[in-house]
Design a protein around this motif. Sequence first.
Motif, PDB file in Angstrom:
ATOM      1  N   UNK A  73      14.105 -65.731  -4.257  1.00 29.43           N
ATOM      2  CA  UNK A  73      13.020 -66.694  -4.436  1.00 29.43           C
ATOM      3  C   UNK A  73      13.464 -68.112  -4.115  1.00 29.43           C
ATOM      4  N   UNK A  74      14.732 -68.436  -4.371  1.00 29.14           N
ATOM      5  CA  UNK A  74      15.250 -69.757  -4.008  1.00 29.14           C
ATOM      6  C   UNK A  74      15.491 -69.856  -2.509  1.00 29.14           C
ATOM      7  N   UNK A  75      16.148 -68.861  -1.930  1.00 23.88           N
ATOM      8  CA  UNK A  75      16.505 -68.911  -0.513  1.00 23.88           C
ATOM      9  C   UNK A  75      15.276 -68.965   0.383  1.00 23.88           C
ATOM     10  N   UNK A  76      14.183 -68.285  -0.027  1.00 25.22           N
ATOM     11  CA  UNK A  76      12.970 -68.236   0.800  1.00 25.22           C
ATOM     12  C   UNK A  76      11.983 -69.339   0.465  1.00 25.22           C
ATOM     13  N   UNK A  77      12.269 -70.137  -0.537  1.00 25.16           N
ATOM     14  CA  UNK A  77      11.324 -71.159  -0.953  1.00 25.16           C
ATOM     15  C   UNK A  77      11.165 -72.230   0.121  1.00 25.16           C
TER      16      UNK A  77
END
Length: 387
Positions: A300-304
């Motif tokens: 969720x962080x990497x794709x945000x």
Amino acid sequence: MNTQRDNSSMVRRSLLGLLPIAAALGACRPDTHSVTLPGPRAAGDGSPVRGGVEPADTHQAGVDRPAQPQTHAVVSVYDLPSEAGPAQVAARLGEAVLELTGKPGEALGVEAAGLTVTVGLGPRPVGSAGQGLSGGLELPAFAREERTDRTWGGDLLVQVCANDPVAVALADKRLAEILTAGGASGRWSQAGFRPPGGGPVRNLLGFPDGIENPRTRPELDREVWLDGPGPFADGTIAVVRRLRVDVTGFLDQSVVRQEEAIGRRKADGAPLSGGEALGRLDLSAKTPRGRYLVPAMAHARRANPNATGSGRMLRRGYSYRNGPDDQGLLFVSFQRRLRTFIATQRRLDDGDDLMRFVTATASAAFFVPPAFTPERPLGRGLLGERS
């Protein structure tokens, strides 16, 4: 290559893939902690969907209408004939789409609540006109891909969605027959499913998906729909990828480790940074000792979008299950710039605790033209006029 045999096989796979979906859905959907938002599935104006969903004045259906994606889908990719026939094939396809979505009961012999057909054109048929698209339509190579000539690229995308798997299969078969008769050849086709209900729904890993989507009309206008004069206005760019997921390997981890890999709680989808269920992440939230609450390699962080520096994608993905060793996500996203997807995927390739369980087995990008009518054929201005 035997084109007739390939297309017959493609249609048969679509039909067979849809028949066990209800059973698979019951087996794969978690029995507890379901995450849905109240309310009926609705069209773009919020009204419940009862018949088919035709192209609107400006946009094709199946992108942001119905607002809640239907429970069943088939994504099929074709090659168009190289001769001077693509415009005629596209026009006939558009006529069939209008017939199917206008009166699905008469066209299919069954009612088809929420039936949509979304059509996209690949780099070759768009040709030099594609220079008007920021970034074009060519996808670069990414990590963890199993590439074949038949499952990479393509000229034509046909996405069929409805809340009845039989209606999806019949509509997909009808359109495949029309395309085959016009000289098109099938590349690959995949059936998918998702649980019913409003809002984000769970994938095969048991986590709610689609939380970070654009939600408001201004967001959709800014992130999804193309503007300006010319044939690209009111269209969008679609990326489709079949992602095989090592579901068993992921679920063999502890729930805590699964949540750290995703960045959200499994029970309700709430971000590890805190807040309510289905809330958006606070990427800056830290523990008193200065450690990020959402781990550095959490998906969720990497794709945000705030981390990738790109726009936001409208994702309308589906789970698929061809067997215990071939199951995962039928990824479908819509965005106004291909760079949005490319920047996101490259960041995931650089490091992501979920992606080590994921392998792409099919991939392509398409321009989804604006709405079409009998007087304004599908692909007009891109494929030439109908003779």
